[in-house]
Design a protein around this motif. Structure first.
Motif, PDB file in Angstrom:
ATOM      1  N   GLN A   1     -24.634  10.712 120.344  1.00 34.00           N
ATOM      2  CA  GLN A   1     -25.765  10.041 120.999  1.00 34.00           C
ATOM      3  C   GLN A   1     -27.073  10.427 120.313  1.00 34.00           C
ATOM      4  O   GLN A   1     -27.962   9.589 120.129  1.00 34.00           O
ATOM      5  CB  GLN A   1     -25.804  10.428 122.469  1.00 34.00           C
ATOM      6  CG  GLN A   1     -24.581   9.921 123.205  1.00 34.00           C
ATOM      7  CD  GLN A   1     -24.606  10.293 124.677  1.00 34.00           C
ATOM      8  OE1 GLN A   1     -25.666  10.328 125.289  1.00 34.00           O
ATOM      9  NE2 GLN A   1     -23.444  10.596 125.220  1.00 34.00           N
ATOM     10  N   ASP A   2     -27.153  11.706 119.906  1.00 34.62           N
ATOM     11  CA  ASP A   2     -28.368  12.151 119.231  1.00 34.62           C
ATOM     12  C   ASP A   2     -28.410  11.645 117.788  1.00 34.62           C
ATOM     13  O   ASP A   2     -29.493  11.386 117.253  1.00 34.62           O
ATOM     14  CB  ASP A   2     -28.467  13.687 119.282  1.00 34.62           C
ATOM     15  CG  ASP A   2     -29.914  14.156 119.264  1.00 34.62           C
ATOM     16  OD1 ASP A   2     -30.779  13.412 119.779  1.00 34.62           O
ATOM     17  OD2 ASP A   2     -30.188  15.243 118.729  1.00 34.62           O
ATOM     18  N   VAL A   3     -27.238  11.489 117.162  1.00 37.12           N
ATOM     19  CA  VAL A   3     -27.199  10.926 115.802  1.00 37.12           C
ATOM     20  C   VAL A   3     -27.707   9.481 115.834  1.00 37.12           C
ATOM     21  O   VAL A   3     -28.487   9.065 114.970  1.00 37.12           O
ATOM     22  CB  VAL A   3     -25.769  10.995 115.210  1.00 37.12           C
ATOM     23  CG1 VAL A   3     -25.683  10.233 113.893  1.00 37.12           C
ATOM     24  CG2 VAL A   3     -25.343  12.451 114.997  1.00 37.12           C
ATOM     25  N   VAL A   4     -27.287   8.717 116.846  1.00 39.97           N
ATOM     26  CA  VAL A   4     -27.745   7.328 116.961  1.00 39.97           C
ATOM     27  C   VAL A   4     -29.263   7.296 117.164  1.00 39.97           C
ATOM     28  O   VAL A   4     -29.977   6.520 116.521  1.00 39.97           O
ATOM     29  CB  VAL A   4     -27.008   6.600 118.115  1.00 39.97           C
ATOM     30  CG1 VAL A   4     -27.634   5.228 118.386  1.00 39.97           C
ATOM     31  CG2 VAL A   4     -25.519   6.445 117.777  1.00 39.97           C
ATOM     32  N   ARG A   5     -29.755   8.188 118.025  1.00 41.14           N
ATOM     33  CA  ARG A   5     -31.217   8.247 118.247  1.00 41.14           C
ATOM     34  C   ARG A   5     -31.937   8.602 116.942  1.00 41.14           C
ATOM     35  O   ARG A   5     -32.964   8.008 116.602  1.00 41.14           O
ATOM     36  CB  ARG A   5     -31.560   9.285 119.318  1.00 41.14           C
ATOM     37  CG  ARG A   5     -31.381   8.779 120.750  1.00 41.14           C
ATOM     38  CD  ARG A   5     -32.050   9.735 121.747  1.00 41.14           C
ATOM     39  NE  ARG A   5     -31.361  11.015 121.819  1.00 41.14           N
ATOM     40  CZ  ARG A   5     -30.365  11.281 122.671  1.00 41.14           C
ATOM     41  NH1 ARG A   5     -29.973  10.364 123.533  1.00 41.14           N
ATOM     42  NH2 ARG A   5     -29.768  12.456 122.664  1.00 41.14           N
ATOM     43  N   ALA A   6     -31.398   9.568 116.214  1.00 32.84           N
ATOM     44  CA  ALA A   6     -32.027  10.000 114.953  1.00 32.84           C
ATOM     45  C   ALA A   6     -32.038   8.842 113.951  1.00 32.84           C
ATOM     46  O   ALA A   6     -33.047   8.594 113.281  1.00 32.84           O
ATOM     47  CB  ALA A   6     -31.279  11.203 114.378  1.00 32.84           C
ATOM     48  N   ALA A   7     -30.924   8.117 113.856  1.00 33.99           N
ATOM     49  CA  ALA A   7     -30.847   6.981 112.926  1.00 33.99           C
ATOM     50  C   ALA A   7     -31.910   5.949 113.275  1.00 33.99           C
ATOM     51  O   ALA A   7     -32.541   5.363 112.395  1.00 33.99           O
ATOM     52  CB  ALA A   7     -29.447   6.354 112.979  1.00 33.99           C
ATOM     53  N   LYS A   8     -32.128   5.747 114.572  1.00 35.98           N
ATOM     54  CA  LYS A   8     -33.127   4.751 114.992  1.00 35.98           C
ATOM     55  C   LYS A   8     -34.542   5.209 114.686  1.00 35.98           C
ATOM     56  O   LYS A   8     -35.458   4.389 114.585  1.00 35.98           O
ATOM     57  CB  LYS A   8     -32.939   4.412 116.475  1.00 35.98           C
ATOM     58  CG  LYS A   8     -31.527   3.864 116.697  1.00 35.98           C
ATOM     59  CD  LYS A   8     -31.381   2.825 117.773  1.00 35.98           C
ATOM     60  CE  LYS A   8     -30.160   1.966 117.452  1.00 35.98           C
ATOM     61  NZ  LYS A   8     -29.288   1.676 118.555  1.00 35.98           N
ATOM     62  N   ARG A   9     -34.713   6.538 114.540  1.00 38.53           N
ATOM     63  CA  ARG A   9     -36.030   7.064 114.132  1.00 38.53           C
ATOM     64  C   ARG A   9     -36.199   7.004 112.620  1.00 38.53           C
ATOM     65  O   ARG A   9     -37.269   7.301 112.099  1.00 38.53           O
ATOM     66  CB  ARG A   9     -36.159   8.540 114.540  1.00 38.53           C
ATOM     67  CG  ARG A   9     -36.407   8.821 115.998  1.00 38.53           C
ATOM     68  CD  ARG A   9     -36.951  10.239 116.195  1.00 38.53           C
ATOM     69  NE  ARG A   9     -36.139  11.269 115.558  1.00 38.53           N
ATOM     70  CZ  ARG A   9     -35.127  11.896 116.155  1.00 38.53           C
ATOM     71  NH1 ARG A   9     -34.802  11.615 117.393  1.00 38.53           N
ATOM     72  NH2 ARG A   9     -34.439  12.822 115.508  1.00 38.53           N
ATOM     73  N   GLY A  10     -35.118   6.710 111.883  1.00 36.72           N
ATOM     74  CA  GLY A  10     -35.239   6.625 110.427  1.00 36.72           C
ATOM     75  C   GLY A  10     -34.580   7.760 109.678  1.00 36.72           C
ATOM     76  O   GLY A  10     -34.606   7.787 108.441  1.00 36.72           O
ATOM     77  N   VAL A  11     -33.992   8.731 110.408  1.00 41.38           N
ATOM     78  CA  VAL A  11     -33.238   9.802 109.745  1.00 41.38           C
ATOM     79  C   VAL A  11     -32.068   9.160 108.995  1.00 41.38           C
ATOM     80  O   VAL A  11     -31.450   8.217 109.475  1.00 41.38           O
ATOM     81  CB  VAL A  11     -32.725  10.830 110.792  1.00 41.38           C
ATOM     82  CG1 VAL A  11     -31.753  11.823 110.170  1.00 41.38           C
ATOM     83  CG2 VAL A  11     -33.894  11.562 111.439  1.00 41.38           C
ATOM     84  N   ARG A  12     -31.795   9.662 107.800  1.00 39.42           N
ATOM     85  CA  ARG A  12     -30.717   9.083 107.006  1.00 39.42           C
ATOM     86  C   ARG A  12     -29.354   9.548 107.537  1.00 39.42           C
ATOM     87  O   ARG A  12     -29.204  10.721 107.886  1.00 39.42           O
ATOM     88  CB  ARG A  12     -30.872   9.496 105.546  1.00 39.42           C
ATOM     89  CG  ARG A  12     -32.091   8.839 104.936  1.00 39.42           C
ATOM     90  CD  ARG A  12     -32.530   9.529 103.676  1.00 39.42           C
ATOM     91  NE  ARG A  12     -33.745   8.918 103.181  1.00 39.42           N
ATOM     92  CZ  ARG A  12     -34.388   9.333 102.105  1.00 39.42           C
ATOM     93  NH1 ARG A  12     -33.925  10.352 101.405  1.00 39.42           N
ATOM     94  NH2 ARG A  12     -35.489   8.726 101.726  1.00 39.42           N
ATOM     95  N   VAL A  13     -28.422   8.624 107.580  1.00 31.93           N
ATOM     96  CA  VAL A  13     -27.069   8.953 108.044  1.00 31.93           C
ATOM     97  C   VAL A  13     -26.076   8.416 107.019  1.00 31.93           C
ATOM     98  O   VAL A  13     -26.114   7.241 106.660  1.00 31.93           O
ATOM     99  CB  VAL A  13     -26.775   8.343 109.439  1.00 31.93           C
ATOM    100  CG1 VAL A  13     -25.358   8.719 109.892  1.00 31.93           C
ATOM    101  CG2 VAL A  13     -27.803   8.796 110.471  1.00 31.93           C
ATOM    102  N   LEU A  14     -25.222   9.325 106.532  1.00 26.53           N
ATOM    103  CA  LEU A  14     -24.190   8.947 105.561  1.00 26.53           C
ATOM    104  C   LEU A  14     -22.826   9.173 106.207  1.00 26.53           C
ATOM    105  O   LEU A  14     -22.499  10.301 106.594  1.00 26.53           O
ATOM    106  CB  LEU A  14     -24.327   9.825 104.300  1.00 26.53           C
ATOM    107  CG  LEU A  14     -23.171   9.784 103.291  1.00 26.53           C
ATOM    108  CD1 LEU A  14     -23.001   8.390 102.694  1.00 26.53           C
ATOM    109  CD2 LEU A  14     -23.400  10.816 102.178  1.00 26.53           C
ATOM    110  N   GLY A  15     -22.048   8.111 106.349  1.00 27.76           N
ATOM    111  CA  GLY A  15     -20.697   8.219 106.894  1.00 27.76           C
ATOM    112  C   GLY A  15     -19.687   7.958 105.796  1.00 27.76           C
ATOM    113  O   GLY A  15     -19.700   6.889 105.178  1.00 27.76           O
ATOM    114  N   ILE A  16     -18.840   8.947 105.540  1.00 29.28           N
ATOM    115  CA  ILE A  16     -17.849   8.825 104.470  1.00 29.28           C
ATOM    116  C   ILE A  16     -16.467   8.707 105.113  1.00 29.28           C
ATOM    117  O   ILE A  16     -16.084   9.564 105.914  1.00 29.28           O
ATOM    118  CB  ILE A  16     -17.893  10.055 103.534  1.00 29.28           C
ATOM    119  CG1 ILE A  16     -19.278  10.236 102.922  1.00 29.28           C
ATOM    120  CG2 ILE A  16     -16.814   9.957 102.462  1.00 29.28           C
ATOM    121  CD1 ILE A  16     -19.503  11.595 102.265  1.00 29.28           C
TER     122      ILE A  16
END
Lengths: 217, 79
Positions: free
Chosen positions: A70-85
Motif C-alpha cells: 500500500q505504501d509502495v503504491v502511494r510512493a509510486a503515485k508521488r513519483g518514487v521510482r519502482v522497478l519490478g523484475i
C-alpha cells in the motif's frame, strides 16, 4: 540514490538486486520486509524476482495485497521510482500500477534461459543509459511471463512509447513480444527478464548494468 | 453459510492449460472433446446468514482478490 528492495516470503532474487544496486550506487541498499507498513525514505523501490507466497492464487496476487505494497503504491503515485523484475512485474500488474496481466507461458513450460531483447524506448530513468534499438542479452526464469492486455491497452502502450523492451525471440507467447512496460508517468517499470542477473561479467553478462547505472546517476 | 466461487479465464484470453488438457484427453482416445477451459474453485465458509449480504461480500472478495478482472470471470454460488 537511496534504494530499497522489498522482501516477500518466497522472493529469491532480492539479494542479487541488492548487489547490483549497491555496485551501481556505491552505498548500502536497505531490505524491507513485506509485513512492514511503511517504507523508509527512498528514491527507488525494487520488487524482486522469486515466487512470493508460492505463487498461491495467482503469481503476485498475495504479495500485491501485503501491508508494504500500500505504501509502495502511494510512493509510486508521488513519483518514487519502482522497478519490478519478474515476480515484481507480476506484483505491479496485480496491484494496478501497470496494466495487463502475466499469464502462464504459452508453451506451458518453465523457461530458464538467456533471451535477446530490444530497447524500445530510452525515455525513462530506467532505460536512458541505453541506445534506442540496442539489442541486449538477459536471462529469464519464469512460468508465468506471457503478457496479456486488451487491444486498446496494447495500442495505448505503443502510442505513448511505454513499451520499454520487446523480445526478439519471444519465449512465452507475450502479446506484441512485450518484455517490459512503463506506467504513464514513466517512473514505474515492470520487466520479466533479469537485469540483476546480467550486471557483472562473472554472472555471464553485463547488459543489465546500464539500467542500474542510469538509476544511480 | 457455505459459498463457492468459480474463477474462469475470460473468453478470448489464451488458456494454455485448458488447451493442454483437451489435447491430453484427445490423446487418451476421448475423441468427442472439442475444447477445455481450466479455472479454479474456491470454497468459503462465512459467518453470515443473509444471502444478499453474503453475495455482496463475495462479489467484493472476487473483485479485490479472488479473481483478476483483467483476465478472469467469476461466478458465485451460495449453498
Amino acid at each position: 540514490m537511496k534504494a530499497v528492495v522489498i522482501v516477500f516470503p518466497g522472493s529469491n532474487c532480492d539479494r542479487d538486486a541488492k548487489v547490483a544496486l549497491e555496485a551501481a550506487a556505491g552505498r548500502p541498499v536497505a531490505m524491507v520486509w513485506h509485513g512492514d507498513s511503511e517504507l523508509p525514505p527512498t528514491d527507488l523501490v525494487v520488487l524482486p524476482g522469486g515466487f512470493s507466497y508460492g505463487d498461491y492464487l495467482r503469481p503476485g496476487a498475495m504479495a500485491s495485497r501485503s501491508p508494504v505494497m500500500q505504501d509502495v503504491v502511494r510512493a509510486a503515485k508521488r513519483g518514487v521510482r519502482v522497478l519490478g523484475i519478474c515476480n515484481g512485474f507480476q506484483v505491479l500488474t496485480e496491484c494496478g500500477l501497470l496494466p495487463g496481466a502475466l499469464l502462464r507461458n504459452a508453451g506451458l513450460r518453465f523457461v530458464c534461459r538467456p533471451v535477446t531483447l530490444r530497447v524500445e524506448t530510452v525515455r525513462s530513468p530506467f532505460t536512458n543509459g541505453y541506445r534506442r534499438g540496442a539489442v541486449l542479452q538477459m536471462p529469464v526464469a519464469h512460468h508465468d511471463g506471457n503478457y496479456f492486455a486488451e487491444p486498446a491497452t496494447l495500442e495505448r502502450l505503443a502510442g505513448e512509447d511505454r513499451i520499454a523492451f520487446r523480445y526478439m525471440d519471444n519465449p512465452n507467447g507475450s502479446l506484441g513480444d512485450i518484455a517490459g512496460i512503463l506506467n504513464e508517468r514513466r517512473n514505474v517499470l515492470g520487466m520479466m527478464p533479469h537485469p540483476e542477473r546480467a550486471a557483472d561479467a562473472v554472472l555471464g553478462g553485463t547488459d543489465g548494468r546500464a539500467l542500474f547505472d542510469a538509476l544511480a546517476a | 453459510m457455505k459459498a463457492r466461487v468459480l474463477v474462469m479465464p475470460r473468453a478470448g484470453v489464451l488458456d494454455p492449460q485448458g488447451k493442454a488438457v483437451a489435447q491430453a484427453l484427445a490423446g487418451l482416445g476421448f475423441e468427442s472433446v472439442e475444447a477445455a477451459r481450466q479455472g479454479k474453485v474456491i470454497e468459503l465458509e462465512l459467518a453470515e446468514t443473509d444471502p444478499a449480504a453474503a453475495e455482496a461480500a463475495l462479489a467484493a472478495m472476487c473483485e479485490r482478490l479472488l479473481a483478476n478482472p483483467v483476465v478472469e470471470d467469476y461466478t458465485i454460488e451460495i449453498a
